[in-house]
Design a protein around this motif. Structure first.
Motif, short mmCIF file in Angstrom:
data_model
loop_
_atom_site.label_atom_id
_atom_site.label_comp_id
_atom_site.label_asym_id
_atom_site.label_seq_id
_atom_site.Cartn_x
_atom_site.Cartn_y
_atom_site.Cartn_z
N CYS A 57 0.84 -1.30 -0.12
CA CYS A 57 0.01 -0.08 0.09
C CYS A 57 1.01 1.18 0.00
N PRO A 58 0.49 2.18 -0.93
CA PRO A 58 1.34 3.58 -0.92
C PRO A 58 1.06 4.35 0.31
N SER A 59 -0.02 4.08 1.03
CA SER A 59 -0.23 5.04 2.29
C SER A 59 0.36 4.43 3.49
N ARG A 60 1.67 5.00 4.02
CA ARG A 60 2.03 4.47 5.13
C ARG A 60 1.37 4.14 6.18
N HIS A 61 0.50 5.09 6.66
CA HIS A 61 -0.63 4.89 7.47
C HIS A 61 -1.33 3.68 7.46
N ALA A 63 -0.74 1.10 5.31
CA ALA A 63 0.42 -0.14 5.36
C ALA A 63 0.67 -0.44 6.87
N GLY A 64 0.97 0.59 7.60
CA GLY A 64 1.18 0.30 9.08
C GLY A 64 -0.02 -0.46 9.66
N ARG A 65 -1.27 -0.05 9.60
CA ARG A 65 -2.46 -0.66 10.40
C ARG A 65 -2.73 -1.96 10.02
N SER A 66 -2.34 -2.05 8.40
CA SER A 66 -2.41 -3.48 7.81
C SER A 66 -1.51 -4.31 8.55
N LEU A 67 0.02 -4.11 8.96
CA LEU A 67 0.74 -4.94 9.40
C LEU A 67 0.54 -5.14 10.96
N GLN A 68 -0.34 -3.98 11.71
CA GLN A 68 -0.92 -4.22 12.81
C GLN A 68 -1.90 -5.55 13.03
N VAL A 69 -2.79 -5.24 11.94
CA VAL A 69 -3.83 -6.36 11.75
C VAL A 69 -3.18 -7.64 11.61
N PHE A 70 -2.18 -7.67 10.60
CA PHE A 70 -1.52 -9.16 10.37
C PHE A 70 -0.95 -9.65 11.87
N ARG A 71 -0.36 -8.81 12.72
CA ARG A 71 0.23 -9.14 13.81
C ARG A 71 -0.71 -9.76 14.80
N LEU A 72 -2.01 -8.87 14.86
CA LEU A 72 -2.87 -9.38 15.93
C LEU A 72 -3.60 -10.46 15.44
N ASP A 99 7.51 9.27 8.74
CA ASP A 99 6.50 8.35 8.38
C ASP A 99 7.19 7.02 7.91
N MET A 100 8.30 7.11 7.06
CA MET A 100 9.02 5.74 6.54
C MET A 100 9.71 5.19 7.68
N GLN A 101 10.30 6.01 8.69
CA GLN A 101 10.82 5.41 9.85
C GLN A 101 9.77 4.52 10.58
N GLY A 102 8.77 5.33 10.75
CA GLY A 102 7.35 4.46 11.24
C GLY A 102 7.07 3.16 10.65
N TYR A 103 6.96 3.23 9.32
CA TYR A 103 6.83 2.00 8.76
C TYR A 103 7.98 0.98 8.68
N VAL A 104 8.99 1.47 8.78
CA VAL A 104 10.26 0.48 9.18
C VAL A 104 10.09 0.19 10.67
N THR A 105 9.86 0.66 11.38
CA THR A 105 9.32 -0.05 12.89
C THR A 105 8.16 -0.87 12.62
N GLU A 106 7.07 -0.48 12.08
CA GLU A 106 6.11 -1.58 11.85
C GLU A 106 6.50 -2.94 11.27
N LEU A 107 7.60 -2.76 10.25
CA LEU A 107 8.22 -4.21 9.69
C LEU A 107 8.96 -4.88 10.56
N LEU A 108 9.73 -4.05 11.38
CA LEU A 108 10.49 -4.48 12.35
C LEU A 108 9.63 -5.32 13.41
N LEU A 109 8.67 -4.67 13.78
CA LEU A 109 7.78 -5.36 14.87
C LEU A 109 7.02 -6.74 14.21
N THR A 110 6.64 -6.36 12.96
CA THR A 110 6.23 -7.74 12.25
C THR A 110 7.15 -9.10 12.35
N LEU A 111 8.44 -8.67 11.96
CA LEU A 111 9.39 -9.59 12.02
C LEU A 111 9.68 -10.31 13.56
N GLU A 112 9.47 -9.27 14.32
CA GLU A 112 9.63 -9.71 15.87
C GLU A 112 8.57 -10.73 16.42
N ALA A 113 7.21 -10.37 15.81
CA ALA A 113 6.05 -11.08 16.10
C ALA A 113 6.32 -12.59 15.36
#
Length: 155
Positions: A57-61, A63-72, A99-113
Motif C-alpha cells: 500500500c502506498p499510504s504508510r498509515h 500499510a502500518g495498520r495492515s501490518l498491525q492487523v496481520f500481527r494481531l 512516516d517512513m521510519q515508522g513504517y520500518v518500525t512496523e516491519l521490524l515489529l512484524t518480524l519480531e512477532a
C-alpha cells in the motif's frame, strides 16, 4: 466519530492505545466469523490480505495498520512471508522521514512477532530455502552435488 485516532507507530513510540482498541475489535470480529463460518479460514485469509496490503500500500498509515492487523491475527508465518517482509525492509530501511521510519518500525515489529510465533518444530532450512532460492550465486554452476560428487553426464 472515528473508532480510533489517526496515529502511527514511530521509531520512538512503539505502542499505541488505538492498537489495543483495534485488537479488541479484531478479536470479536474473528470470533463471530469463526463460529458462524468455521471452515472458511477467515483468519488465514484476512492475515494474508493484511500482509499484502501492509507490504504494497502506498499510504504508510494504511500499510502500518495492515501490518498491525496481520500481527494481531497471529497466524503462523511462512518462509515466504518472512522473505517478503525482509525484502520490503531492505527497500525502505534507509529512507528518510518520520512516516517512513515508522513504517520500518512496523516491519521490524512484524518480524519480531514472527520470531515470537515460531513453534518448536521450526526448521530453519525451510525458511532459508525460501529466502535464498532466487539468489543466483547460490546455484550449483560447477556441476557439483551437495555431497561433493560430480554429476554423471551419462545418468
Amino acid at each position: 466519530m472515528p473508532l480510533w485516532q489517526y496515529e502511527d507507530i514511530t521509531a520512538k513510540v512503539w505502542s499505541l492505545r488505538s492498537c489495543q482498541q483495534m485488537a479488541t475489535l479484531l478479536r470479536h470480529v474473528l470470533r463471530v466469523f469463526r463460529e458462524s463460518l468455521p471452515h472458511a479460514l477467515v483468519s488465514e485469509r484476512w492475515a494474508q490480505t493484511a500482509l499484502q496490503l501492509g507490504l504494497s500500500c502506498p499510504s504508510r498509515h494504511y500499510a502500518g495498520r495492515s501490518l498491525q492487523v496481520f500481527r494481531l491475527i497471529g497466524v503462523a508465518m511462512t518462509g515466504r512471508n518472512v522473505s517478503d517482509i525482509l525484502s520490503r525492509l531492505v527497500e525502505t530501511v534507509a529512507e528518510q522521514g518520520e512516516d517512513m521510519q515508522g513504517y520500518v518500525t512496523e516491519l521490524l515489529l512484524t518480524l519480531e512477532a514472527a520470531v515470537d510465533s515460531l513453534e518448536s518444530h521450526f526448521r530453519p532450512l525451510d525458511y532459508m530455502r525460501d529466502i535464498f532460492k532466487s539468489t543466483p550465486n547460490l546455484n550449483n554452476k560447477d556441476g557439483q552435488q551437495p555431497n561433493g560428487n560430480a554429476y554423471n553426464a551419462g545418468s
